[in-house]
Design a protein around this motif. Structure first.
Motif, PDB file in Angstrom:
ATOM      1  N   UNK A 119      -5.567 -14.544  -5.130  1.00 46.36           N
ATOM      2  CA  UNK A 119      -6.198 -15.860  -5.143  1.00 46.36           C
ATOM      3  C   UNK A 119      -6.339 -16.281  -6.600  1.00 46.36           C
ATOM      4  N   UNK A 120      -5.927 -17.501  -6.899  1.00 47.21           N
ATOM      5  CA  UNK A 120      -6.016 -18.021  -8.260  1.00 47.21           C
ATOM      6  C   UNK A 120      -6.897 -19.259  -8.280  1.00 47.21           C
ATOM      7  N   UNK A 121      -7.890 -19.256  -9.160  1.00 43.02           N
ATOM      8  CA  UNK A 121      -8.667 -20.475  -9.389  1.00 43.02           C
ATOM      9  C   UNK A 121      -7.824 -21.370 -10.291  1.00 43.02           C
ATOM     10  N   UNK A 122      -7.387 -22.495  -9.772  1.00 47.76           N
ATOM     11  CA  UNK A 122      -6.525 -23.390 -10.548  1.00 47.76           C
ATOM     12  C   UNK A 122      -7.299 -24.528 -11.197  1.00 47.76           C
ATOM     13  N   UNK A 123      -8.448 -24.888 -10.616  1.00 50.24           N
ATOM     14  CA  UNK A 123      -9.297 -25.922 -11.211  1.00 50.24           C
ATOM     15  C   UNK A 123     -10.751 -25.588 -10.915  1.00 50.24           C
ATOM     16  N   UNK A 225       6.211 -19.443  -2.933  1.00 48.91           N
ATOM     17  CA  UNK A 225       5.709 -19.228  -4.282  1.00 48.91           C
ATOM     18  C   UNK A 225       6.589 -18.205  -4.993  1.00 48.91           C
ATOM     19  N   UNK A 226       6.137 -17.766  -6.146  1.00 51.79           N
ATOM     20  CA  UNK A 226       6.919 -16.837  -6.948  1.00 51.79           C
ATOM     21  C   UNK A 226       6.846 -15.419  -6.395  1.00 51.79           C
ATOM     22  N   UNK A 227       7.803 -14.595  -6.791  1.00 58.89           N
ATOM     23  CA  UNK A 227       7.851 -13.162  -6.467  1.00 58.89           C
ATOM     24  C   UNK A 227       7.874 -12.886  -4.960  1.00 58.89           C
ATOM     25  N   UNK A 228       8.480 -13.784  -4.209  1.00 52.93           N
ATOM     26  CA  UNK A 228       8.635 -13.564  -2.783  1.00 52.93           C
ATOM     27  C   UNK A 228       7.418 -13.883  -1.943  1.00 52.93           C
ATOM     28  N   UNK A 229       6.351 -14.384  -2.559  1.00 53.54           N
ATOM     29  CA  UNK A 229       5.150 -14.738  -1.810  1.00 53.54           C
ATOM     30  C   UNK A 229       5.206 -16.186  -1.344  1.00 53.54           C
ATOM     31  N   UNK A 230       4.420 -16.467  -0.305  1.00 52.24           N
ATOM     32  CA  UNK A 230       4.139 -17.840   0.092  1.00 52.24           C
ATOM     33  C   UNK A 230       2.758 -18.196  -0.445  1.00 52.24           C
ATOM     34  N   UNK A 231       2.439 -19.484  -0.447  1.00 55.11           N
ATOM     35  CA  UNK A 231       1.135 -19.895  -0.974  1.00 55.11           C
ATOM     36  C   UNK A 231       0.693 -21.197  -0.321  1.00 55.11           C
ATOM     37  N   UNK A 232      -0.619 -21.415  -0.319  1.00 57.07           N
ATOM     38  CA  UNK A 232      -1.178 -22.696   0.082  1.00 57.07           C
ATOM     39  C   UNK A 232      -2.385 -22.976  -0.803  1.00 57.07           C
ATOM     40  N   UNK A 233      -2.760 -24.230  -0.908  1.00 53.15           N
ATOM     41  CA  UNK A 233      -3.833 -24.657  -1.799  1.00 53.15           C
ATOM     42  C   UNK A 233      -5.013 -25.166  -0.986  1.00 53.15           C
ATOM     43  N   UNK A 234      -6.205 -24.720  -1.356  1.00 60.05           N
ATOM     44  CA  UNK A 234      -7.425 -25.185  -0.703  1.00 60.05           C
ATOM     45  C   UNK A 234      -8.422 -25.587  -1.776  1.00 60.05           C
ATOM     46  N   UNK A 240     -10.513 -25.674  -6.968  1.00 53.66           N
ATOM     47  CA  UNK A 240      -9.224 -25.586  -6.277  1.00 53.66           C
ATOM     48  C   UNK A 240      -8.719 -24.157  -6.383  1.00 53.66           C
ATOM     49  N   UNK A 241      -8.181 -23.654  -5.273  1.00 55.26           N
ATOM     50  CA  UNK A 241      -7.704 -22.282  -5.212  1.00 55.26           C
ATOM     51  C   UNK A 241      -6.273 -22.255  -4.687  1.00 55.26           C
ATOM     52  N   UNK A 242      -5.481 -21.361  -5.248  1.00 57.08           N
ATOM     53  CA  UNK A 242      -4.131 -21.100  -4.766  1.00 57.08           C
ATOM     54  C   UNK A 242      -4.134 -19.725  -4.114  1.00 57.08           C
ATOM     55  N   UNK A 243      -3.817 -19.682  -2.826  1.00 52.27           N
ATOM     56  CA  UNK A 243      -3.874 -18.440  -2.057  1.00 52.27           C
ATOM     57  C   UNK A 243      -2.448 -17.962  -1.790  1.00 52.27           C
ATOM     58  N   UNK A 244      -2.130 -16.751  -2.245  1.00 57.30           N
ATOM     59  CA  UNK A 244      -0.796 -16.189  -2.030  1.00 57.30           C
ATOM     60  C   UNK A 244      -0.840 -15.173  -0.887  1.00 57.30           C
ATOM     61  N   UNK A 245       0.229 -15.157  -0.102  1.00 60.68           N
ATOM     62  CA  UNK A 245       0.309 -14.243   1.034  1.00 60.68           C
ATOM     63  C   UNK A 245       1.776 -14.035   1.389  1.00 60.68           C
TER      64      UNK A 245
END
Length: 249
Positions: A119-123, A225-234, A240-245
């Motif tokens: 999980x990345x905090x983007x904002x 997303x990068x490195x073979x992951x998918x992602x969605x933003x919430x 704002x968070x970017x969730x990779x899975x």
């Protein structure tokens, strides 16, 4: 002369109608076809099947081995086999025409568990940053709890949370949280989940609740997303968070 020309034309009209009445009705054969909105669905997510068949009056759907439906556009929620991480199943549609003839089409649908990875905090707004406690000469621990809404709180423990990240007042965004190696099987399906961001000065017993977000992962459109992951933003106006899975095969 005009009356003599009109009379044969009038007499010919019944003959034309008689010919049309003798022609057999043409019944076109059925053509079975359907589609789904997505290529892959989450565990517990209903799958809506859109019927594109032509010249058909009734339908028989078969999902997997024995689940059936006669609806024109059925909705089916697959039941995962025990301990399965992903589930692919056959879908068969038989379309029947008015004369009893049929056409069949076979395809496959796929459902899978969604494994959470980062999980990345983007904002982050200034109001949120001001909630984070800092003390001169010390570091602050920022950590994230996550779990299913309304699940027993005992479910949330040190093995099912992201490890704390240490920050100082000059920390920057974006900011990443990585999954704990001991928490390798976080399957986020069609349920309400929460992310709860906490902070405390290292060594202090006071814990500050910074931000809590409730969401359903399946309600957000994901992208590669990068490195073979998918992602969605919430998120919302504060964070704002970017969730990779990734989906299991």
């Amino acid at each position: 002369m005009r009356k003599q020309l009109i009379l044969p034309a009038i007499l010919a009209v019944p003959f034309l109608f008689a010919c049309n009445e003798d022609e057999p009705e043409v019944i076109l054969p059925p053509v079975a076809a359907f589609e789904t909105e997505k290529e892959i669905y989450d565990q517990g997510e209903p799958i809506e099947f859109f019927n594109l068949s032509e010249n058909a009056e009734s339908y028989l759907w078969t999902f997997g081995a024995d689940e059936t439906s006669t609806e024109e556009n059925p909705v089916y929620t697959p039941v995962f086999p025990s301990n399965a991480q992903g589930y692919g199943f056959r879908v068969r549609l038989v379309a029947m025409g008015a004369d009893g003839t049929t056409d069949t089409v076979l395809s496959f649908a796929r459902a899978s568990k969604r494994a959470l990875r980062t999980i990345t905090i983007t904002e982050m707004s200034e109001d949120i940053i001001e909630k984070i406690p800092f003390e001169y000469g010390k570091v602050t621990e920022l950590y994230l709890l996550t779990g299913i809404v309304n699940a027993p709180y005992d479910w949330i423990n040190e093995y099912q949370t992201y490890p704390a990240r240490t920050i100082t007042e000059d920390f920057s965004i974006p900011y990443d949280f990585y999954i704990s190696p001991s928490w390798s099987d976080v399957y986020m399906g069609n349920q309400e989940w929460f992310f709860h961001l906490h902070a405390s000065v290292k060594g202090s017993e006071e814990v500050v609740s910074v931000k809590r977000i409730v969401f359903n992962p399946t309600h957000y459109e994901w992208y590669e997303a990068e490195k073979g992951y998918n992602a969605y933003d919430i998120g919302d106006e504060e964070i704002s968070l970017k969730v990779r899975f990734f989906y299991f095969e």
